[in-house]
Enzyme design. Structure first.
Site, PDB file in Angstrom:
ATOM      1  N   ARG A   6      11.554  -5.717   5.229  1.00  0.00           N
ATOM      2  CA  ARG A   6      11.333  -4.229   5.537  1.00  0.00           C
ATOM      3  C   ARG A   6      12.625  -4.865   6.782  1.00  0.00           C
ATOM      4  NH1 ARG A   6       6.426  -1.259   5.591  1.00  0.00           N
ATOM      5  NH2 ARG A   6       5.606  -3.305   7.411  1.00  0.00           N
ATOM      6  N   LYS A  22       1.064  -1.223  -0.220  1.00  0.00           N
ATOM      7  CA  LYS A  22      -0.061   0.235   0.411  1.00  0.00           C
ATOM      8  C   LYS A  22       0.995   0.880  -0.291  1.00  0.00           C
ATOM      9  CE  LYS A  22      -2.495  -1.315   3.813  1.00  0.00           C
ATOM     10  NZ  LYS A  22      -1.399  -2.404   3.963  1.00  0.00           N
ATOM     11  N   ARG A  30     -10.373   1.615   8.769  1.00  0.00           N
ATOM     12  CA  ARG A  30      -9.582   0.388   8.471  1.00  0.00           C
ATOM     13  C   ARG A  30     -11.327  -0.539   9.478  1.00  0.00           C
ATOM     14  NH1 ARG A  30      -3.726   0.768   8.039  1.00  0.00           N
ATOM     15  NH2 ARG A  30      -2.573  -0.712   8.078  1.00  0.00           N
ATOM     16  N   ARG A  57      11.084  -1.088  11.838  1.00  0.00           N
ATOM     17  CA  ARG A  57      10.096  -1.401  12.344  1.00  0.00           C
ATOM     18  C   ARG A  57       9.683  -2.091  13.501  1.00  0.00           C
ATOM     19  NH1 ARG A  57       5.514   0.832   8.450  1.00  0.00           N
ATOM     20  NH2 ARG A  57       3.833  -0.728   9.725  1.00  0.00           N
ATOM     21  N   ARG A  81      -0.725  -8.970  12.764  1.00  0.00           N
ATOM     22  CA  ARG A  81      -1.709  -7.944  12.121  1.00  0.00           C
ATOM     23  C   ARG A  81      -2.215  -8.384  10.823  1.00  0.00           C
ATOM     24  NH1 ARG A  81       3.487  -5.128  10.712  1.00  0.00           N
ATOM     25  NH2 ARG A  81       2.944  -3.842   9.189  1.00  0.00           N
TER      26      ARG A  81
HETATM   27  P1  B4P Z   1       3.344  -2.177   2.557  1.00  0.00           P
HETATM   28  O1  B4P Z   1       1.974  -3.334   2.552  1.00  0.00           O
HETATM   29  O2  B4P Z   1       3.138  -0.513   1.656  1.00  0.00           O
HETATM   30  O3  B4P Z   1       3.415  -1.284   4.258  1.00  0.00           O
HETATM   31  P2  B4P Z   1       2.833   0.101   4.864  1.00  0.00           P
HETATM   32  O4  B4P Z   1       1.601   0.317   4.282  1.00  0.00           O
HETATM   33  O5  B4P Z   1       3.190  -0.298   5.749  1.00  0.00           O
HETATM   34  O6  B4P Z   1       1.223  -1.389   5.729  1.00  0.00           O
HETATM   35  P3  B4P Z   1       0.893  -1.977   6.925  1.00  0.00           P
HETATM   36  O7  B4P Z   1      -0.460  -1.850   6.881  1.00  0.00           O
HETATM   37  O8  B4P Z   1       2.061  -2.715   7.058  1.00  0.00           O
HETATM   38  O9  B4P Z   1       1.551  -0.422   7.742  1.00  0.00           O
HETATM   39  P4  B4P Z   1       0.465   0.764   8.209  1.00  0.00           P
HETATM   40  O10 B4P Z   1       1.477   2.223   8.167  1.00  0.00           O
HETATM   41  O11 B4P Z   1      -0.356   1.182   7.652  1.00  0.00           O
HETATM   42  O12 B4P Z   1       4.364  -2.202   1.830  1.00  0.00           O
HETATM   43  C1  B4P Z   1       5.000  -3.410   2.773  1.00  0.00           C
HETATM   44  C2  B4P Z   1       6.695  -3.507   2.391  1.00  0.00           C
HETATM   45  O13 B4P Z   1       6.547  -4.456   1.287  1.00  0.00           O
HETATM   46  C3  B4P Z   1       7.881  -2.523   1.679  1.00  0.00           C
HETATM   47  O14 B4P Z   1       8.257  -2.741   3.169  1.00  0.00           O
HETATM   48  C4  B4P Z   1       7.829  -2.640   0.242  1.00  0.00           C
HETATM   49  O15 B4P Z   1       8.815  -1.856   0.455  1.00  0.00           O
HETATM   50  C5  B4P Z   1       7.422  -3.793  -0.067  1.00  0.00           C
HETATM   51  N1  B4P Z   1       6.339  -4.528  -1.206  1.00  0.00           N
HETATM   52  C6  B4P Z   1       6.105  -3.567  -1.849  1.00  0.00           C
HETATM   53  N2  B4P Z   1       5.363  -4.315  -2.970  1.00  0.00           N
HETATM   54  C7  B4P Z   1       6.449  -4.901  -3.147  1.00  0.00           C
HETATM   55  C8  B4P Z   1       6.382  -5.155  -4.817  1.00  0.00           C
HETATM   56  N3  B4P Z   1       5.699  -5.332  -5.755  1.00  0.00           N
HETATM   57  N4  B4P Z   1       7.026  -6.660  -4.734  1.00  0.00           N
HETATM   58  C9  B4P Z   1       7.781  -6.603  -3.264  1.00  0.00           C
HETATM   59  N5  B4P Z   1       8.044  -5.951  -2.033  1.00  0.00           N
HETATM   60  C10 B4P Z   1       7.039  -5.158  -2.415  1.00  0.00           C
HETATM   61  O16 B4P Z   1      -0.308   0.626   9.465  1.00  0.00           O
HETATM   62  C11 B4P Z   1       0.786   0.565  10.590  1.00  0.00           C
HETATM   63  C12 B4P Z   1       0.249   0.795  11.851  1.00  0.00           C
HETATM   64  O17 B4P Z   1      -0.744   1.588  12.732  1.00  0.00           O
HETATM   65  C13 B4P Z   1      -1.313  -0.989  11.927  1.00  0.00           C
HETATM   66  O18 B4P Z   1      -0.449  -1.858  12.678  1.00  0.00           O
HETATM   67  C14 B4P Z   1      -2.360  -0.123  13.272  1.00  0.00           C
HETATM   68  O19 B4P Z   1      -1.382  -0.393  14.147  1.00  0.00           O
HETATM   69  C15 B4P Z   1      -1.591   1.637  12.882  1.00  0.00           C
HETATM   70  N6  B4P Z   1      -2.558   2.308  12.108  1.00  0.00           N
HETATM   71  C16 B4P Z   1      -3.494   2.345  11.083  1.00  0.00           C
HETATM   72  N7  B4P Z   1      -3.684   3.192   9.778  1.00  0.00           N
HETATM   73  C17 B4P Z   1      -5.163   3.110  11.312  1.00  0.00           C
HETATM   74  C18 B4P Z   1      -6.133   3.133  11.660  1.00  0.00           C
HETATM   75  N8  B4P Z   1      -7.008   2.819  10.062  1.00  0.00           N
HETATM   76  N9  B4P Z   1      -6.943   1.980  12.430  1.00  0.00           N
HETATM   77  C19 B4P Z   1      -6.100   2.071  13.041  1.00  0.00           C
HETATM   78  N10 B4P Z   1      -4.602   1.974  13.200  1.00  0.00           N
HETATM   79  C20 B4P Z   1      -4.054   2.329  12.541  1.00  0.00           C
END
Ligand code: B4P
Length: 199
Positions: free
Chosen positions: A131, A19, A94, A137, A148
């Site tokens: 990552r 994402k 979410r 992280r 998660r």
């Molecule tokens: P992503 O999937 O992009 O990870 P993210 O954006 O950090 O999402 P995540 O769900 O983990 O965390 P968020 O910040 O939203 O990428 C993952 C990895 O994959 C990266 O290292 C990338 O390089 C790699 N990658 C991507 N594309 C690839 C490809 N095509 N091939 C190979 N590798 C690839 O949320 C974090 C925390 O914040 C949550 O757990 C929660 O505690 C809180 N939170 C956030 N929003 C919330 C909400 N709305 N309500 C309540 N809590 C919330």
């Protein structure tokens, strides 16, 4: 026929589906800011703000921050000037409650499209462990990643049907290179957005 002038997008998908990676590309393509609740929380944690102190332990356990707090932060962010002509939300809403809160913020209008980025569980665990090596992280340990994923399945996956019923869901296969996924998203979004012309 009138053409919509705002572009309100959401990207949703399991942790590690890519994402955050794709959000920047989508936002640049449509000229809107990418708003990631995860990034907002992490910036507050590293800045040691009261909000950061409040959410740090929750995020490190892989739980969701309470809806009320998250809704307040997004409501405030959406009133900023750069979001007036549209935005890409990344990781919000979410929960079903957050969807209702967002509906209220949009005051009768709705999201134009929701990108659902799909990737299987083992692939996303591998990505997030990689990552963890690069960025360290605190919520990227295998146990927390699996938790998660469970939280996503319980609380976020039900949103998929809801957005599908609204006719705005754009499912995209998240496996493959970053550029290949970006191209699939662009094609899916262009098709969805060109269909939103109101009659
Ligand atoms: P992503 O999937 O992009 O990870 P993210 O954006 O950090 O999402 P995540 O769900 O983990 O965390 P968020 O910040 O939203 O990428 C993952 C990895 O994959 C990266 O290292 C990338 O390089 C790699 N990658 C991507 N594309 C690839 C490809 N095509 N091939 C190979 N590798 C690839 O949320 C974090 C925390 O914040 C949550 O757990 C929660 O505690 C809180 N939170 C956030 N929003 C919330 C909400 N709305 N309500 C309540 N809590 C919330």
């Amino acid at each position: 026929m009138t053409q919509n002038t705002t572009t309100r997008l959401l990207i949703i998908g399991p942790p590690g589906a890519g994402k955050g990676t794709q959000a920047g590309k989508i936002a640049a393509r449509y000229g809107v800011p990418a708003i990631s609740t995860g990034d907002i929380f992490r910036a507050n944690i590293s800045g040691g703000t009261p909000l950061g102190q409040q959410v740090q332990a929750i995020i490190e356990r892989g739980e969701l921050v309470p809806d009320e707090l998250t809704n307040e932060i997004v409501a405030d962010r959406l009133t900023q000037e750069d979001a007036a002509a549209g935005f890409l939300l990344d990781g919000y809403p979410r929960t079903v409650d957050q969807v209702h809160a967002l509906d209220g913020m949009l005051d009768g209008s709705s999201l134009d499209a929701v990108v659902l980025l799909e990737a299987d569980a083992d692939e996303v665990v591998a990505r997030l462990l990689k990552r963890a090596e690069l960025e360290g992280r605190a919520d990227d340990t295998e146990d927390v990643i699996r938790h998660r994923q469970d939280v996503y399945a319980e609380q976020t996956a039900p949103l998929i049907e809801l957005f599908s019923e609204r006719g705005i869901l754009v499912p995209v296969d998240g496996l493959g290179t970053v550029d290949a996924v970006a191209e699939r998203i662009a094609n899916g979004l262009d098709a969805q957005l060109s269909a939103r012309v109101s009659h």
